[in-house]
Design an enzyme around this catalytic site. Structure first.
Site, PDB file in Angstrom:
ATOM      1  N   HIS A  59       0.851  -1.188   0.000  1.00  0.00           N
ATOM      2  CA  HIS A  59       0.000   0.000   0.000  1.00  0.00           C
ATOM      3  C   HIS A  59       0.888   1.241   0.000  1.00  0.00           C
ATOM      4  CE1 HIS A  59      -3.926  -1.864   1.761  1.00  0.00           C
ATOM      5  NE2 HIS A  59      -3.307  -2.715   0.965  1.00  0.00           N
ATOM      6  N   GLU A  61       0.924   3.875   1.852  1.00  0.00           N
ATOM      7  CA  GLU A  61       1.409   4.286   3.172  1.00  0.00           C
ATOM      8  C   GLU A  61       2.583   3.433   3.633  1.00  0.00           C
ATOM      9  OE1 GLU A  61      -3.205   4.547   3.591  1.00  0.00           O
ATOM     10  OE2 GLU A  61      -1.760   3.472   2.351  1.00  0.00           O
ATOM     11  N   CYS A  89      -6.337   1.998   5.731  1.00  0.00           N
ATOM     12  CA  CYS A  89      -6.990   0.733   6.072  1.00  0.00           C
ATOM     13  C   CYS A  89      -6.466   0.249   7.435  1.00  0.00           C
ATOM     14  CB  CYS A  89      -6.685  -0.298   4.983  1.00  0.00           C
ATOM     15  SG  CYS A  89      -4.974  -0.909   5.015  1.00  0.00           S
ATOM     16  N   CYS A  92      -2.566  -0.313   7.388  1.00  0.00           N
ATOM     17  CA  CYS A  92      -1.796   0.923   7.318  1.00  0.00           C
ATOM     18  C   CYS A  92      -1.951   1.745   8.591  1.00  0.00           C
ATOM     19  CB  CYS A  92      -2.201   1.727   6.091  1.00  0.00           C
ATOM     20  SG  CYS A  92      -1.739   0.899   4.549  1.00  0.00           S
TER      21      CYS A  92
END
Length: 158
Positions: A59, A61, A89, A92
């Site tokens: 992801h 992040e 999410c 993260c």
């Protein structure tokens, strides 16, 4: 949580996150981008690479956290702020708590997986040893449009 007043620098950093999201989109990835800022400098950036790398943890992040930690030579990102186009999410949000990031600013909410206030708020749960300053809605329309347009194009190809 939602703050309607933003500084020019906040907009600058979110625009840099949007640029990262556009990099993901060019690769056929869901357009999500993130940058980590310390002081007046971007120390980490990332964009979604789950499909490209076949890695569920890739992801924006997480990639930005790894880059910032490497650049700063530390896993604690105490004096740093993360700007991300989509609400983090659970994975993260957990990584942001673990990295001790000072502030998270996100563009648009994630009704399906958002853990910075939508489904739950892991970033400010007092049971953890670190709570993060949280701001939402910066360049919300632009961030939401990236995702909406991407998924419309994707559905049109199916």
């Amino acid at each position: 949580m939602n703050n309607t007043y933003f500084q020019d620098k906040d907009r600058q950093w979110m625009n840099a996150a949007i640029e990262e999201a556009l990099k993901a989109e060019r690769l056929g990835e869901v357009p999500i981008g993130a940058v980590i800022v310390r002081g007046n400098e971007i120390v980490g950036k990332g964009h979604n690479l789950r499909e490209t790398s076949m890695d569920p943890t890739a992801h924006a992040e997480i990639i930005a956290i790894r880059e910032a930690s490497h650049a700063l030579g530390a896993w604690r990102l105490l004096d740093c702020s993360l700007y991300v186009t989509l609400e983090p999410c659970p994975m993260c949000a957990g990584a942001l708590v673990q990295s001790r990031i000072k502030k998270v600013v996100y563009g648009t909410a994630d009704p399906k997986a958002g853990c910075a206030g939508t489904l739950m708020n892991l970033l400010q749960d007092p049971r953890f040893n670190h709570e993060t300053e949280l701001v939402s809605g910066l360049l919300q329309e632009e961030c939401a449009a990236l995702l909406t347009q991407f998924f419309r194009r994707l559905r049109g190809r199916l």
